[in-house]
Design an enzyme around this catalytic site. Sequence first.
Site, PDB file in Angstrom:
ATOM      1  N   LYS A  73     -46.227  -4.234 -48.170  1.00  0.00           N
ATOM      2  CA  LYS A  73     -46.356  -2.786 -48.001  1.00  0.00           C
ATOM      3  C   LYS A  73     -47.770  -2.272 -48.262  1.00  0.00           C
ATOM      4  CE  LYS A  73     -41.918  -0.930 -47.526  1.00  0.00           C
ATOM      5  NZ  LYS A  73     -41.020  -1.905 -48.158  1.00  0.00           N
ATOM      6  N   SER A 103     -38.173   3.568 -52.363  1.00  0.00           N
ATOM      7  CA  SER A 103     -37.352   2.948 -53.400  1.00  0.00           C
ATOM      8  C   SER A 103     -38.193   1.967 -54.211  1.00  0.00           C
ATOM      9  CB  SER A 103     -36.162   2.237 -52.777  1.00  0.00           C
ATOM     10  OG  SER A 103     -36.604   1.189 -51.959  1.00  0.00           O
ATOM     11  N   GLU A 148     -31.073  -7.994 -42.188  1.00  0.00           N
ATOM     12  CA  GLU A 148     -30.793  -6.932 -43.158  1.00  0.00           C
ATOM     13  C   GLU A 148     -29.551  -7.290 -43.977  1.00  0.00           C
ATOM     14  OE1 GLU A 148     -30.279  -3.308 -40.906  1.00  0.00           O
ATOM     15  OE2 GLU A 148     -28.674  -4.158 -39.705  1.00  0.00           O
ATOM     16  N   GLY A 170     -25.588  -3.034 -45.426  1.00  0.00           N
ATOM     17  CA  GLY A 170     -26.392  -1.944 -44.855  1.00  0.00           C
ATOM     18  C   GLY A 170     -26.892  -2.333 -43.477  1.00  0.00           C
ATOM     19  N   ASP A 175     -27.258  -0.951 -40.618  1.00  0.00           N
ATOM     20  CA  ASP A 175     -27.539   0.131 -39.664  1.00  0.00           C
ATOM     21  C   ASP A 175     -28.422  -0.332 -38.511  1.00  0.00           C
ATOM     22  OD1 ASP A 175     -29.479   0.137 -41.994  1.00  0.00           O
ATOM     23  OD2 ASP A 175     -30.572   1.361 -40.525  1.00  0.00           O
ATOM     24  N   SER A 194     -41.284 -11.111 -47.784  1.00  0.00           N
ATOM     25  CA  SER A 194     -41.892  -9.784 -47.776  1.00  0.00           C
ATOM     26  C   SER A 194     -42.352  -9.272 -49.139  1.00  0.00           C
ATOM     27  CB  SER A 194     -40.919  -8.784 -47.152  1.00  0.00           C
ATOM     28  OG  SER A 194     -39.686  -8.813 -47.840  1.00  0.00           O
TER      29      SER A 194
END
Length: 323
Positions: free
Chosen positions: A55, A80, A206, A210, A212, A307
């Site tokens: 990130k 988060s 994922e 979750g 989605d 990650s």
Amino acid sequence: MSIVLPTYEDVIRASETLKGVAHRTPVMTSATADRMTGARVFFKCDNLQRMGAFKFRGAYNAIANLTPEQRRAGVLTFSSGNHAQAIALAGKLLGVATTIIMPQDAPAAKKAATQEYGATVVNYDRYKENRDDIAREMQKKTGMSLIPPYDHLHVIAGQGTAAKELLEDVGELDYLLVCLGGGGLLAGSALSAQALSPKCKVYGVEPEAGNDGQQSLRKGEVVHIDPPRSIADGALTLYLGQLTFGVIKQRVTDILTVTDPQLLSTMRFFAERMKLVVEPTGCLGAAALLQGVLPVEQGARVGVIISGGNVDLQAYAGFLTQV
Ligand SMILES: *Cc1c(COP(=O)(O)O)cnc(C)c1O
């Protein structure tokens, strides 16, 4: 309203901006991983990136692209955890004040690190309040620039530099597995893969609870879900972004899911076999490969992005002994 999707050119520009600032993280291999899968596996270790996750790439690139006036007004975000630390560190390096809206129940280590980097932290209840609304309201009041964790052109471009480095270092791949939350890393990785290894199949992974992203790709539109519960705390996003989904639906082969027990086994594999501390979310891509969710041909060349490695030590000890 038409939206401008990021391109590989944006990833190239981001890699120039990040040169000498972000680490060019190592690519590691493991004879055990190769034996378990029958493939040749290349792990891109962004758990060893500055502040412990990829990130930093997107956050720094986004702040670096602000005008001097915008920099003076400061930056606001919600996260988060890892995006918060990334924005806080990038802001500190670039001399820009940062404010972070965080869930009350975010891991203690992530909150503390964010404050140590000098950011102001504002708490919210992720089961009751909408962080986007809170952020937009604060932004209106203060004039700060909102840099969201994934749905932002310069964030996606920055995240794409990890896969760019991986492909430059190891050459073309047959498969690339990418951890998926809101899709910044996956979208950026897909841009780099298409440019540098056009035949490479790119998969997002994922948490099963979750999914989605999987639902969205199958339905052809962004699907919203209720707050999921999983140990993958960096991938508890409720929906993909407009930009990330725009890139993902064009360039990603499929989205897979893994369970929390599969993440635990993978975390233990990294600790025991590769001497790597990887947070639950950072195990998503590897879990799909090592646990056989994505079967690959004998001898296939497979890239996996690790990650992040930010995990509360007490929680980590628990995770390792639960398996
Ligand atoms: C944020 C994060 C992800 C998910 O990234 P997106 O760009 O939101 O899809 C995966 N792993 C770690 C460690 C993260 O911090």
